[in-house]
Design an enzyme around this catalytic site. Sequence first.
Site, PDB file in Angstrom:
ATOM      1  N   GLU A  86       5.207 -12.230   1.418  1.00  0.00           N
ATOM      2  CA  GLU A  86       5.643 -11.377   0.320  1.00  0.00           C
ATOM      3  C   GLU A  86       6.908 -10.597   0.686  1.00  0.00           C
ATOM      4  O   GLU A  86       6.840  -9.580   1.385  1.00  0.00           O
ATOM      5  CB  GLU A  86       4.539 -10.385  -0.039  1.00  0.00           C
ATOM      6  CG  GLU A  86       3.184 -11.014  -0.296  1.00  0.00           C
ATOM      7  CD  GLU A  86       2.063 -10.014  -0.146  1.00  0.00           C
ATOM      8  OE1 GLU A  86       2.096  -8.963  -0.817  1.00  0.00           O
ATOM      9  OE2 GLU A  86       1.160 -10.260   0.683  1.00  0.00           O
TER      10      GLU A  86
ATOM     11  N   HIS B 109       3.169 -12.753  -5.215  1.00  0.00           N
ATOM     12  CA  HIS B 109       2.050 -12.757  -4.271  1.00  0.00           C
ATOM     13  C   HIS B 109       1.399 -14.142  -4.166  1.00  0.00           C
ATOM     14  O   HIS B 109       0.175 -14.252  -4.054  1.00  0.00           O
ATOM     15  CB  HIS B 109       1.008 -11.722  -4.696  1.00  0.00           C
ATOM     16  CG  HIS B 109       0.072 -11.298  -3.602  1.00  0.00           C
ATOM     17  ND1 HIS B 109      -0.924 -12.123  -3.119  1.00  0.00           N
ATOM     18  CD2 HIS B 109      -0.041 -10.142  -2.910  1.00  0.00           C
ATOM     19  CE1 HIS B 109      -1.606 -11.490  -2.176  1.00  0.00           C
ATOM     20  NE2 HIS B 109      -1.089 -10.276  -2.032  1.00  0.00           N
TER      21      HIS B 109
ATOM     22  N   HIS C 100      -0.791  -2.498  -4.615  1.00  0.00           N
ATOM     23  CA  HIS C 100      -0.222  -3.413  -5.610  1.00  0.00           C
ATOM     24  C   HIS C 100      -0.272  -2.862  -7.035  1.00  0.00           C
ATOM     25  O   HIS C 100      -0.599  -3.577  -7.992  1.00  0.00           O
ATOM     26  CB  HIS C 100      -0.934  -4.763  -5.562  1.00  0.00           C
ATOM     27  CG  HIS C 100      -0.746  -5.528  -4.289  1.00  0.00           C
ATOM     28  ND1 HIS C 100       0.402  -5.441  -3.516  1.00  0.00           N
ATOM     29  CD2 HIS C 100      -1.566  -6.406  -3.646  1.00  0.00           C
ATOM     30  CE1 HIS C 100       0.280  -6.239  -2.469  1.00  0.00           C
ATOM     31  NE2 HIS C 100      -0.898  -6.821  -2.508  1.00  0.00           N
TER      32      HIS C 100
ATOM     33  N   ARG D 261       0.815  -1.220   0.000  1.00  0.00           N
ATOM     34  CA  ARG D 261       0.000   0.000   0.000  1.00  0.00           C
ATOM     35  C   ARG D 261       0.848   1.270   0.000  1.00  0.00           C
ATOM     36  O   ARG D 261       1.909   1.320   0.615  1.00  0.00           O
ATOM     37  CB  ARG D 261      -0.940   0.000   1.209  1.00  0.00           C
ATOM     38  CG  ARG D 261      -1.974  -1.106   1.178  1.00  0.00           C
ATOM     39  CD  ARG D 261      -2.821  -1.141   2.434  1.00  0.00           C
ATOM     40  NE  ARG D 261      -3.915  -2.116   2.283  1.00  0.00           N
ATOM     41  CZ  ARG D 261      -3.795  -3.406   2.581  1.00  0.00           C
ATOM     42  NH1 ARG D 261      -2.651  -3.884   3.068  1.00  0.00           N
ATOM     43  NH2 ARG D 261      -4.813  -4.227   2.388  1.00  0.00           N
TER      44      ARG D 261
END
Length: 375
Positions: A339, A199, A125, A100
């Site tokens: 991630e 991801h 993303h 974010r």
Amino acid sequence: MAGTAVLALSATLSVQALAAEATQVPAGKLSDGSEVTAVTLKADNGVSATILTFGATLEKFMAPDRDGQLADITLGYDKLADYEARPNYWGATIGRYANRIAGGKFTLDGKSYQLPQNDGENSLHGGGKGWDVQNWKIDSIKSGPVASVVFSLISPDGDSGYPGTVKARVTYTLDESGSLCIAFDASTDKPTVINMTNHAIFNMAGEGAPQGAMQNVLTIPASHYTPIDSKLIPTGELRPVEGTVFDFRKGKALQDGLRDGNDQQIVYGRGFDHNFALDKGVTKKPELAARLEDPASGRVLEVLTTEPGVQVYSGNFLDGTYIGKQGHLYRMGDGIALEPQKFPDSPNHSNFVSARVDPGKPYRHVMIYRVSVDR
């Protein structure tokens, strides 16, 4: 001479036995008519990874248990049309910026940039039309002791509000032991920010396992994490994990603390949706970021990275409306994303490792998914 020939033949057969194979097949067409290809890298021990050109997406990752039984350990779809119609980042290459950015805004060299706001007020993303929904080009495919495929993409200046024309490349390699390496490279003609990752959402019991993934045991070598506000944006603090549900240093089941409503951070994230500041920091070679194990099957995943953080996301927004592989209905807790990354919202926090990339100083992130069996 005969003995020499036998030895040479034996050596050749040995090399062939250890070889990893790369193959490609058509995977269908997108709504605009463009063709998508699926590339499968397969190791001699049965481990295999299938990657789609759409999103440079890790679509399938097969790994054996202690009895040699293979299972797909990643959540996703069976049909290409579903990846396009209802993208959910599963296994995709994320860019330009993973995670974010607050308000979808950042400032670089005194100039402000506005990104798409696809996560409430935030940009997430890449802003909704990021690299996860682009059809990447295949540059090369190779078999051998290490099987590989290289994907490339050109992101024009102003793409989703980001400055600079960026040439990006993702290289997947699988060796004969079953270690899947993913190398992200990017160059720009203007100063910009880049934060790339994969991801994949994992369940080491196998995707769709009825017990979900929250009995998987997670270990993270991180003494601190970055707490978030109610909009899931880091406050800028590096908070010790000591004495909290965020302490995974000695390993524990994901379900431990997942529903602890006494911890405001768990309330904000609806579970775990937090970045961990790895004790190793930025490294030249990939080092351990996380270890995930299913005690019942013995399957183990180690995630290694050169980056300073790893986002742990416990599938909190899987709401039972996603029909995934083999018709499985995915719900909260059915998988976990690990991630590797720069910290979320780094462009707006001077105390975080910078995500800035300049002309002549290319971006590079190398991560590894290493699977094994605990017997």
